[in-house]
Design a protein around this motif. Structure first.
Motif, PDB file in Angstrom:
ATOM      1  N   ASN A 112      35.274  40.887  34.015  1.00 35.27           N
ATOM      2  CA  ASN A 112      34.346  40.788  35.146  1.00 35.27           C
ATOM      3  C   ASN A 112      32.886  40.675  34.702  1.00 35.27           C
ATOM      4  O   ASN A 112      31.982  40.675  35.544  1.00 35.27           O
ATOM      5  N   ALA A 113      32.640  40.597  33.397  1.00 32.02           N
ATOM      6  CA  ALA A 113      31.280  40.431  32.869  1.00 32.02           C
ATOM      7  C   ALA A 113      31.309  39.368  31.767  1.00 32.02           C
ATOM      8  O   ALA A 113      31.195  39.674  30.578  1.00 32.02           O
ATOM      9  N   ASN A 123      25.863  34.562  35.653  1.00 32.09           N
ATOM     10  CA  ASN A 123      25.765  35.409  36.842  1.00 32.09           C
ATOM     11  C   ASN A 123      27.161  35.902  37.215  1.00 32.09           C
ATOM     12  O   ASN A 123      27.968  35.165  37.778  1.00 32.09           O
ATOM     13  N   SER A 124      27.440  37.159  36.890  1.00 34.31           N
ATOM     14  CA  SER A 124      28.783  37.707  37.154  1.00 34.31           C
ATOM     15  C   SER A 124      28.985  38.094  38.615  1.00 34.31           C
ATOM     16  O   SER A 124      30.112  38.332  39.038  1.00 34.31           O
ATOM     17  N   ARG A 125      27.916  38.194  39.408  1.00 35.31           N
ATOM     18  CA  ARG A 125      28.048  38.582  40.816  1.00 35.31           C
ATOM     19  C   ARG A 125      28.228  37.386  41.738  1.00 35.31           C
ATOM     20  O   ARG A 125      28.456  37.551  42.922  1.00 35.31           O
ATOM     21  N   GLU A 126      28.120  36.181  41.195  1.00 32.53           N
ATOM     22  CA  GLU A 126      28.281  34.997  42.017  1.00 32.53           C
ATOM     23  C   GLU A 126      29.741  34.862  42.439  1.00 32.53           C
ATOM     24  O   GLU A 126      30.660  35.123  41.661  1.00 32.53           O
ATOM     25  N   ARG A 127      29.998  34.443  43.680  1.00 30.01           N
ATOM     26  CA  ARG A 127      31.345  34.332  44.218  1.00 30.01           C
ATOM     27  C   ARG A 127      31.640  32.899  44.648  1.00 30.01           C
ATOM     28  O   ARG A 127      30.729  32.138  44.980  1.00 30.01           O
TER      29      ARG A 127
END
Length: 754
Positions: A110-111, A63-67
Motif C-alpha cells: 500500500n506504499a 501518490n499512494s492515496r490516489e484512487r
C-alpha cells in the motif's frame, strides 16, 4: 540546507546517465542517456510513456492515496509490475558537480516506492537534506505540478491549463519572488467566505434573517395562542360540570339496577331449588325402574342395528346360494344334451379319438400295375414264344385285377358303414367336429364342477351367518329382558330401548336445567356486594344506556377540549418567553449587521484581487506570448506573426498578412499541437529557474507534425539541448533518421521493452 554539498557556484545542472526500472511493463530494464539531445525511438506499446512516468515518480514519488475512478486508473495501480515483483527503480545522475544515485523500493504493497535512498555515487554517503518528499523540488527547484506543466511534455498533455503552483511561480517571477500565493487559491478562499455568508438562499446571512423573521412570527403567534388557551379552559370547566351531573344520574341507575338484581337473585334461588327437586325425583324414578345408563343403551341399540345388518347379510347369502344352485342347473342342462352324456371328459376324448378304417394306397397301385401288365402282354403278344404263354399270362393278370378290385370294394363298403354309424350318434361323420364336441363336453364338465364348488361355499356361508344371527339375537334379548321383561322380539326390544333413551334424556335435561339455575344464582350473588344495604329509590327517568351514551359523548368532548388546551399550552411553552424572544431578535439584528459589513469587505477584496491578477496577467502574458510567437514562427516557417494569451491562458494567433487574430481552436490538429508545444517551451524559458538546467522530457510530442515542421522542431530542440538535457521519446523513425549521422545527438532504439 538541502543539497548543501552538491550546489556549485554556477547553479545546479542535472544530467541523467541511466535509469533502471521495475515499473509497469518494464521488468528490470535499463535506459542509458547522454548529455544534450537524446532521441529514443520505440514502437507503440514498448514502454516510452512508462519510462517518462517512471522518471517523474523517481523524482517526486508515487501518490499512494490516489484512487481509481471512472475512466481513470491511479498510477500506483496502472504501473504495478506485470511480473508481480515489487515496484522499484534506480537513477544515476550528475547534480551540479557531484554524481548522485537515487533508488526507490517497495516494502509495503500500500506504499509503492516509498523506500527512498540518495547517496553520492561510489561512496555510500547520504546526500544531506534529500528525502522522498522533497527530492524532485530540491533538485529541480520547482514543484511536481510546475514540472508537469512545463518541462514534462506529453502528446496528450500539450494543452496549457491553469494550476495554483504554476500561478505561484508566475507571480514570483513578476512580483516579490515569493511562491506562497496563488490567485486561484486566494479567489477560492474568498469565494468560500462570501458563500459562507450568502450564497443564493444559503449561508449565514439568510440563516440569521430567517431566524429573525421566525422570532417575529413567534411573538405574533404567542398572543394568538394565549387567547385560544383561555377559551379552551372555559370549555373544559363547563364540560366537567356537565359530566358530574350525568355521573350522579348514572349512579341512581346503578342503585336501581342493584335492587332489581337482588329480586332476580331471590327468583333464581327459588328456581334452582325447584330444578334440583325435579332432577332428584327423575333420578330416583330411573333407579327404581333399573333403567340402564346411556352407554349401555347405546351399546344395546348398536347391537340391534348390527343384528339387522347381519339379517340382511343372511338374506343376501341365501340369495347368493339360490343363485349358485340355479347356476348348477344351468350347467347340467347342456351336459345332459351332449352325445357324451354320462361319460367323463377322458372317456369322451378317447371315444372321439377312435380312427376310421384306413384305405391303403397299395391296392390301387397294384391294380394299376396289373392293368398295365395286362396291356403290355396284349401289346407284345406276337413277340411271345407261343400262344400258350399269352393265354396263361392273360388269365393270371385278369384274375389278379379282379381280386384287387373286389378287395377295394369291400373296404369302401366298410368305411361307408362306419360313417353312417358316426352320423347316427353325433349327427356328423367329421372327426374334427366330433373331437371339438368332446372338447366342449370337457369344458362343460369343468363349468359344472366350478358351479357345484361355488354352491358349497355359498351354502356354508349362509348357514354360518344364520347360526351367528340366531345366537346374537337370543343373547341380546336375554340381556334386555333383565330390565324389560316384555321384550320378546327385536322390534319390541328396540322400542323399549328408545323409551329408556328418552327417559335418560329427560334426566339429563333436568340436571342441566338445575345446574344452569344454580350457576345463574351464583353469578347474581357474586355481582351484589354482601355488605350493601338496600335503600328504597324511585325509578330513574332514563335508561342506563341513554345516560351512558350521553356521558360518553361528554367525556369525548371533554377529552378533546383538554387535549386542545394541553396542545395550546405546549405550543405556548414551545414558543418561548416573549422577553427572551425580543432579546434574541435584537441580538440577531446585531449579528446581521456585522455579517453585512463583512460581506461588503469581502466583495471589495475580491474586486481588488481581480485587479491585481489582471495586472499580473497583463505583465506576464505579453512576455509569454512574445516568447511563444518566436518559437511558433520558427516551427511553422514564419507563417504566423504573433501569439496572445488571455487571463485563463487561452491562445489566439495572428497569421502573416492578416490583421485579425484567430482562436487557436480554429487551427488544424498538427498546427494546434505545434502552438501548444511552443507555449510549453516558452513557459519553460520564463518559469523554470534560470540557474538550474532542468531536463526537457517529450513523449511523442511531435507525433502530429509533418516532416517539414518536425525538422524545424528538431533543430530547435538541438539548440535547446546545448543548455539542458533533452529526452525525446518518439514512435516514428524520422527523428532518429534525421540525426543518425550527427555525433552531437544520441540516438537509440528500443524494441521488446528494451
Amino acid at each position: 540546507m538541502p543539497l548543501l554539498y552538491i550546489v556549485c557556484a554556477g547553479g545546479i545542472a542535472l544530467k541523467i546517465h541511466s535509469m533502471q526500472a521495475t515499473f509497469g511493463k518494464l521488468q528490470g530494464k535499463t535506459l542509458k542517456l547522454q548529455d544534450g539531445l537524446n532521441i529514443i525511438e520505440a514502437p507503440n506499446e514498448t514502454g516510452k510513456s512508462t519510462w517518462c512516468a517512471f522518471l517523474v515518480s523517481m523524482l517526486y514519488g508515487m501518490n499512494s492515496r490516489e484512487r481509481d475512478r471512472t475512466g481513470y486508473i491511479a498510477d500506483k495501480n496502472r504501473y504495478t509490475p506485470w511480473s508481480g515483483a515489487p515496484m522499484s527503480g534506480r537513477i544515476e545522475m550528475k547534480v551540479g558537480q557531484r554524481e548522485v544515485t537515487l533508488t526507490r523500493d517497495t516494502k509495503r504493497p500500500n506504499a509503492p516506492m516509498a523506500e527512498f535512498d540518495a547517496v553520492f555515487t561510489g561512496t555510500g554517503e547520504q546526500v544531506p537534506g534529500l528525502t522522498s518528499q522533497n527530492c524532485g523540488e530540491a533538485i529541480l527547484g520547482v514543484s511536481r505540478e510546475v514540472f508537469e506543466r512545463s518541462a514534462f511534455i506529453r502528446q496528450a498533455g500539450l494543452v496549457i491549463r491553469q494550476d495554483p503552483d504554476l500561478e505561484k511561480r508566475i507571480a514570483s517571477l513578476i512580483t516579490s519572488g515569493e511562491e506562497d500565493s496563488s490567485y486561484t487559491e486566494a479567489t477560492e478562499a474568498l469565494k468560500k467566505q462570501l458563500n459562507r455568508r450568502r450564497h443564493n438562499k444559503t449561508g449565514l446571512l439568510p440563516t440569521l434573517e430567517a431566524q429573525r423573521a421566525q422570532r417575529e412570527q413567534q411573538l405574533s403567534h404567542i398572543s394568538e395562542i394565549e387567547a385560544e388557551l383561555a377559551n379552551a379552559h372555559s370549555q373544559v370547566a363547563e364540560m366537567e360540570q356537565q359530566a358530574q351531573r350525568l355521573q350522579a344520574e348514572l349512579d341512581l341507575c346503578a342503585h336501581w339496577e342493584r335492587m332489581e338484581q337482588r329480586q332476580a337473585l331471590t327468583d333464581a334461588e327459588e328456581a334452582a331449588s325447584q330444578a334440583n327437586a325435579k332432577a332428584e325425583a327423575m333420578r330416583r324414578r330411573l333407579q327404581d325402574a333399573r333403567i340402564p345408563d346411556n352407554h349401555d343403551i347405546g351399546r344395546l341399540r348398536g347391537a340391534l342395528v348390527n343384528i339387522q345388518s347381519t339379517r340382511k347379510n343372511v338374506e343376501k347369502a341365501r340369495a347368493e346360494r339360490d343363485e349358485a344352485m340355479k347356476a348348477v342347473l344351468r350347467a347340467e342342462a347342456p351336459i345332459n344334451e351332449s352325445p357324451f352324456a354320462g361319460q367323463s371328459a377322458e372317456s369322451a376324448q378317447r371315444e372321439a379319438a377312435k380312427n376310421a378304417p384306413k384305405s391303403s394306397p397299395l391296392l390301387p397301385a397294384l391294380l394299376i400295375a396289373a392293368l398295365a401288365a395286362l396291356g403290355a402282354l396284349t401289346y407284345f403278344r406276337k413277340s411271345l414264344p407261343s400262344p400258350m404263354v399269352f393265354s396263361i399270362g392273360l388269365v393270371g393278370l385278369t384274375g389278379i385285377c379282379v381280386i384287387l378290385l373286389l378287395m377295394m370294394m369291400h373296404r369302401y363298403q366298410k368305411r361307408t358303414a362306419w360313417k353312417a354309424a358316426l352320423t347316427r350318434r353325433f349327427g356328423t361323420d367329421d372327426p374334427t367336429a366330433i373331437h371339438n364336441m368332446a372338447d366342449d363336453y370337457g369344458a362343460l364338465l369343468q363349468v359344472l364342477d366350478e358351479a357345484q364348488e361355488a354352491l358349497k361355499v355359498k351354502s356354508a356361508a349362509a348357514d354360518s351367518l344364520y347360526a351367528s344371527l340366531s345366537s346374537n339375537e337370543q343373547a341380546i334379548l336375554l340381556e334386555i329382558r333383565r330390565f324389560a321383561p316384555s321384550a320378546f322380539d327385536l322390534s319390541s326390544a328396540d322400542e323399549l330401548l328408545r323409551s329408556c333413551a328418552v327417559l335418560r334424556k329427560e334426566l339429563a335435561d333436568a340436571e342441566r336445567a338445575a345446574q344452569e339455575s344454580r350457576l345463574r344464582r351464583d353469578v347474581l350473588g357474586d355481582r351484589l356486594p354482601a355488605d350493601e344495604e338496600d335503600h328504597p329509590a324511585s325509578a330513574p327517568l332514563r335508561t342506563r344506556e341513554q345516560v351512558e351514551q350521553e356521558l360518553s359523548q361528554v367525556h369525548a368532548a371533554l377529552a378533546q377540549a383538554r387535549s386542545a388546551a394541553d396542545r395550546l399550552a405546549g405550543h405556548l411553552h414551545a414558543g418561548g418567553n416573549p422577553v427572551e424572544l425580543r432579546s434574541d431578535a435584537a441580538h440577531l439584528d446585531s449579528e446581521i449587521a456585522d455579517l453585512e459589513a463583512e460581506y461588503q469587505a469581502l466583495t471589495l477584496a475580491m474586486k481588488a484581487l481581480e485587479c491585481a491578477n489582471s495586472t499580473i496577467q497583463t505583465r506576464f502574458s505579453p512576455a509569454l506570448g512574445k516568447q511563444t510567437a518566436a518559437i511558433f514562427r520558427e516551427l511553422t516557417g514564419d507563417r504566423y506573426n504573433s501569439v496572445s494569451l488571455d487571463r485563463a491562458l487561452n491562445l489566439s494567433v495572428q497569421p502573416q498578412g492578416d490583421a485579425i487574430s484567430r482562436d487557436a481552436q480554429l487551427l488544424s490538429a498538427g498546427a494546434l499541437d505545434q502552438l501548444y508545444l511552443s507555449t510549453r517551451l516558452a513557459i519553460c524559458d520564463l518559469v523554470l529557474p534560470a540557474d538550474r538546467e532542468i531536463p526537457l522530457i517529450l513523449d511523442d510530442a511531435l507525433a502530429n507534425f509533418d516532416d517539414k515542421r518536425c525538422v524545424a522542431a528538431l533543430n530547435w530542440l538541438k539548440e535547446a539541448a546545448k543548455g539542458r538535457q533533452v529526452l525525446l521519446f518518439t514512435c516514428h523513425s524520422r527523428e532518429a533518421d534525421f540525426f543518425r549521422e550527427n555525433p552531437e545527438v544520441s540516438v537509440q532504439q528500443l524494441t521488446e521493452l528494451g
